[in-house]
Design a protein around this motif. Sequence first.
Motif, PDB file in Angstrom:
ATOM      1  N   SER A   1      38.766  28.866 -45.115  1.00 39.86           N
ATOM      2  CA  SER A   1      39.610  29.280 -46.179  1.00 39.86           C
ATOM      3  C   SER A   1      39.084  30.056 -46.597  1.00 39.86           C
ATOM      4  O   SER A   1      40.345  30.518 -47.531  1.00 39.86           O
ATOM      5  CB  SER A   1      39.788  27.962 -46.811  1.00 39.86           C
ATOM      6  N   GLY A   2      37.912  30.684 -46.977  1.00 39.51           N
ATOM      7  CA  GLY A   2      37.065  31.702 -48.138  1.00 39.51           C
ATOM      8  C   GLY A   2      37.515  31.257 -49.675  1.00 39.51           C
ATOM      9  O   GLY A   2      37.285  31.810 -50.615  1.00 39.51           O
ATOM     10  N   VAL A   3      37.344  30.532 -49.506  1.00 44.41           N
ATOM     11  CA  VAL A   3      38.001  29.371 -50.769  1.00 44.41           C
ATOM     12  C   VAL A   3      36.241  29.142 -51.560  1.00 44.41           C
ATOM     13  O   VAL A   3      35.645  29.119 -50.952  1.00 44.41           O
ATOM     14  CB  VAL A   3      37.917  27.903 -50.353  1.00 44.41           C
ATOM     15  N   PHE A   4      36.052  29.276 -53.049  1.00 46.77           N
ATOM     16  CA  PHE A   4      35.010  29.879 -53.590  1.00 46.77           C
ATOM     17  C   PHE A   4      34.293  28.363 -53.172  1.00 46.77           C
ATOM     18  O   PHE A   4      34.662  27.660 -53.703  1.00 46.77           O
ATOM     19  CB  PHE A   4      35.213  29.643 -55.392  1.00 46.77           C
ATOM     20  N   ASN A   5      33.153  28.202 -53.166  1.00 50.61           N
ATOM     21  CA  ASN A   5      31.949  27.236 -53.191  1.00 50.61           C
ATOM     22  C   ASN A   5      31.728  26.714 -54.792  1.00 50.61           C
ATOM     23  O   ASN A   5      30.956  27.139 -55.748  1.00 50.61           O
ATOM     24  CB  ASN A   5      30.943  27.350 -52.887  1.00 50.61           C
ATOM     25  N   PHE A   6      32.414  25.027 -55.342  1.00 44.91           N
ATOM     26  CA  PHE A   6      32.125  25.379 -56.814  1.00 44.91           C
ATOM     27  C   PHE A   6      30.475  24.661 -57.353  1.00 44.91           C
ATOM     28  O   PHE A   6      30.254  24.562 -58.663  1.00 44.91           O
ATOM     29  CB  PHE A   6      33.124  23.701 -56.925  1.00 44.91           C
TER      30      PHE A   6
ATOM     31  N   THR B   1      25.834  39.581 -56.048  1.00 44.27           N
ATOM     32  CA  THR B   1      25.659  38.948 -57.490  1.00 44.27           C
ATOM     33  C   THR B   1      26.073  37.539 -57.230  1.00 44.27           C
ATOM     34  O   THR B   1      26.861  36.811 -56.690  1.00 44.27           O
ATOM     35  CB  THR B   1      27.045  39.384 -58.660  1.00 44.27           C
ATOM     36  N   TYR B   2      25.449  36.706 -58.293  1.00 38.11           N
ATOM     37  CA  TYR B   2      25.282  35.049 -57.818  1.00 38.11           C
ATOM     38  C   TYR B   2      26.822  34.407 -58.807  1.00 38.11           C
ATOM     39  O   TYR B   2      26.526  34.619 -59.513  1.00 38.11           O
ATOM     40  CB  TYR B   2      24.432  34.829 -57.796  1.00 38.11           C
ATOM     41  N   VAL B   3      27.327  34.283 -58.377  1.00 38.90           N
ATOM     42  CA  VAL B   3      29.175  33.138 -59.433  1.00 38.90           C
ATOM     43  C   VAL B   3      27.887  32.005 -59.748  1.00 38.90           C
ATOM     44  O   VAL B   3      28.477  30.997 -58.474  1.00 38.90           O
ATOM     45  CB  VAL B   3      29.854  34.158 -59.307  1.00 38.90           C
ATOM     46  N   PRO B   4      27.619  31.171 -60.508  1.00 38.18           N
ATOM     47  CA  PRO B   4      27.852  29.911 -60.666  1.00 38.18           C
ATOM     48  C   PRO B   4      28.465  29.048 -61.169  1.00 38.18           C
ATOM     49  O   PRO B   4      29.648  29.662 -60.908  1.00 38.18           O
ATOM     50  CB  PRO B   4      26.299  29.533 -62.298  1.00 38.18           C
ATOM     51  N   GLY B   5      28.556  27.363 -60.511  1.00 41.02           N
ATOM     52  CA  GLY B   5      29.676  27.202 -59.985  1.00 41.02           C
ATOM     53  C   GLY B   5      29.767  26.362 -61.913  1.00 41.02           C
ATOM     54  O   GLY B   5      29.362  26.114 -62.575  1.00 41.02           O
ATOM     55  N   ILE B   6      29.926  24.835 -61.445  1.00 43.90           N
ATOM     56  CA  ILE B   6      29.951  23.309 -62.656  1.00 43.90           C
ATOM     57  C   ILE B   6      28.532  23.531 -62.700  1.00 43.90           C
ATOM     58  O   ILE B   6      27.675  23.723 -62.526  1.00 43.90           O
ATOM     59  CB  ILE B   6      30.597  21.848 -61.619  1.00 43.90           C
TER      60      ILE B   6
ATOM     61  N   LEU C   1      36.304  19.808 -59.549  1.00 42.98           N
ATOM     62  CA  LEU C   1      35.569  20.416 -57.999  1.00 42.98           C
ATOM     63  C   LEU C   1      36.381  21.487 -57.545  1.00 42.98           C
ATOM     64  O   LEU C   1      36.076  22.823 -58.242  1.00 42.98           O
ATOM     65  CB  LEU C   1      34.942  19.538 -57.609  1.00 42.98           C
ATOM     66  N   VAL C   2      37.846  21.291 -57.580  1.00 48.12           N
ATOM     67  CA  VAL C   2      38.758  21.886 -56.417  1.00 48.12           C
ATOM     68  C   VAL C   2      39.461  23.186 -57.572  1.00 48.12           C
ATOM     69  O   VAL C   2      39.463  24.555 -57.437  1.00 48.12           O
ATOM     70  CB  VAL C   2      39.691  20.869 -55.712  1.00 48.12           C
ATOM     71  N   GLU C   3      39.748  22.394 -58.793  1.00 43.04           N
ATOM     72  CA  GLU C   3      40.691  23.241 -60.048  1.00 43.04           C
ATOM     73  C   GLU C   3      39.713  24.347 -60.888  1.00 43.04           C
ATOM     74  O   GLU C   3      39.302  26.048 -60.372  1.00 43.04           O
ATOM     75  CB  GLU C   3      40.724  22.142 -60.722  1.00 43.04           C
ATOM     76  N   LEU C   4      38.062  24.127 -60.366  1.00 42.68           N
ATOM     77  CA  LEU C   4      37.045  25.177 -60.759  1.00 42.68           C
ATOM     78  C   LEU C   4      36.870  26.473 -59.523  1.00 42.68           C
ATOM     79  O   LEU C   4      36.992  27.167 -59.822  1.00 42.68           O
ATOM     80  CB  LEU C   4      35.982  23.994 -60.958  1.00 42.68           C
TER      81      LEU C   4
ATOM     82  N   ASN D   1      30.973  23.706 -50.322  1.00 45.21           N
ATOM     83  CA  ASN D   1      31.342  22.396 -50.137  1.00 45.21           C
ATOM     84  C   ASN D   1      32.780  21.971 -50.872  1.00 45.21           C
ATOM     85  O   ASN D   1      33.326  20.890 -50.691  1.00 45.21           O
ATOM     86  CB  ASN D   1      29.950  21.949 -51.885  1.00 45.21           C
ATOM     87  N   THR D   2      33.969  22.941 -51.441  1.00 48.50           N
ATOM     88  CA  THR D   2      34.659  22.933 -51.833  1.00 48.50           C
ATOM     89  C   THR D   2      35.847  22.387 -50.145  1.00 48.50           C
ATOM     90  O   THR D   2      36.643  21.784 -50.828  1.00 48.50           O
ATOM     91  CB  THR D   2      35.516  24.418 -52.347  1.00 48.50           C
ATOM     92  N   ASN D   3      35.760  23.505 -49.502  1.00 48.62           N
ATOM     93  CA  ASN D   3      36.142  22.291 -48.270  1.00 48.62           C
ATOM     94  C   ASN D   3      36.696  21.408 -48.598  1.00 48.62           C
ATOM     95  O   ASN D   3      37.224  20.408 -47.367  1.00 48.62           O
ATOM     96  CB  ASN D   3      36.082  23.748 -47.065  1.00 48.62           C
ATOM     97  N   TYR D   4      35.299  20.704 -47.756  1.00 46.91           N
ATOM     98  CA  TYR D   4      34.914  19.249 -47.683  1.00 46.91           C
ATOM     99  C   TYR D   4      35.113  18.599 -48.569  1.00 46.91           C
ATOM    100  O   TYR D   4      36.021  17.329 -48.789  1.00 46.91           O
ATOM    101  CB  TYR D   4      34.044  18.836 -47.410  1.00 46.91           C
ATOM    102  N   VAL D   5      35.349  18.962 -50.037  1.00 42.47           N
ATOM    103  CA  VAL D   5      36.335  17.692 -50.939  1.00 42.47           C
ATOM    104  C   VAL D   5      38.064  18.068 -50.984  1.00 42.47           C
ATOM    105  O   VAL D   5      38.453  16.926 -51.067  1.00 42.47           O
ATOM    106  CB  VAL D   5      35.764  18.840 -52.242  1.00 42.47           C
TER     107      VAL D   5
END
Length: 385
Positions: free
Chosen positions: A121-126, A135-140, A162-165, A183-187
């Motif tokens: 999907s290309g959606v960011f991993n929360f 570059t590492y981009v932190p999540g929640i 989680l999805v909104e972030l 992980n966002t894909n599965y949420v």
Amino acid sequence: MSITQAGQNEPTPRTGPDRPELQKIIEEIVDSGFVGMTLRVNDERGEWVGSAGAAVLGGTAEPPVDGHVRIGSTTKTFTAALVLRLVAEGGLELDAPVADHLPESGLDERITVRMLLQHTSGVFNFTGDYDPDGTYVPGIAATTAGREWVENRFTTYRPQELVELALSKPARFEPGTDWSYSNTNYVLARLLIEKATGHTYAEELQRLVLGPLGLSGTAAPTTWPDVPEPHAHAYYRYQDAGREETVDVTRHNPSWISTGGDMISTTRDLHTFVSALMGGRLLPAPLLAEMCTPHPKAGYGLGVFVQDAGPDGGTVISHNGGIAGHAALMYSTPDGGRTLTASLNYVDDAALSLGEAFQKATQRLVGEVFGGGRAGSADAAGPAR
């Protein structure tokens, strides 16, 4: 939530003189840094179950062979199987836009159900992701390693949070053009299931997967912090003012990972599940074939890795997972006739120090059980964080 102590009153297979190589491997795995491990192998020689190490850090009792364990990303295979069961019922379509069911999410309308399950999907991993330049981009905040995670491990997160972030971050790539584990894909799959059916994820999982297979030792805990007895304990290590602290984190609220990796199971139930799934007892043959068709970049199908077990070993279907000091291994031949399931308990940390040992352990076991004693490849699904 209730969950029965599956298999406690059933006789436990003992290590036989014909499988000392398996016992030796799990003892060596524990010696590499894990607290404890249990292993279950089902093949043409019958069932073998063994354990090594300790259930409690510093203790002497081995982990219970029918104990409960947090299975981390192995949750994704259960979620994918549930989605595909709904596809079989006609409630969902693999190549339909997810936004048709979740219009309020703001999701790119090109993203399909299949893309969620295959991580295209290309959606960011929360839980944290990487920009193209590395570059590492932190999540929640829950995935901030160290003392902060320990102190906030009972916080409740809603799946929508989680999805909104994730959707507040730029997409990794155009939908369907690449592969990236998220992980966002599965949420999103969880929210999709609930919107399409009008029932909770746990209710649909029970109706279509756990109930039909009699998986009484398996559950989706949502916000429930406990792991039912019997179980081995999980630990987390961090630095605080120059001191090293090690905390028992067996109890924590898994809503921070949601359906990216929150489920609890047993090695017995994992064997029953994967052997039934691959044996065609859950899905029609065409959908099972879709599930086991890998993306060329990562060998990932729909909720499973499809991999080579090494010389003369053929193909194995798998999904491993680790989460905060607990881990699970789950492997099967494509027909479900031979399986390997295992649980590990260990001391986790911010550096994921046991990651390499985790990979070596899986390679060794896969090589022994599926590859004629030669180490094969192992999937990369380690700690959920």
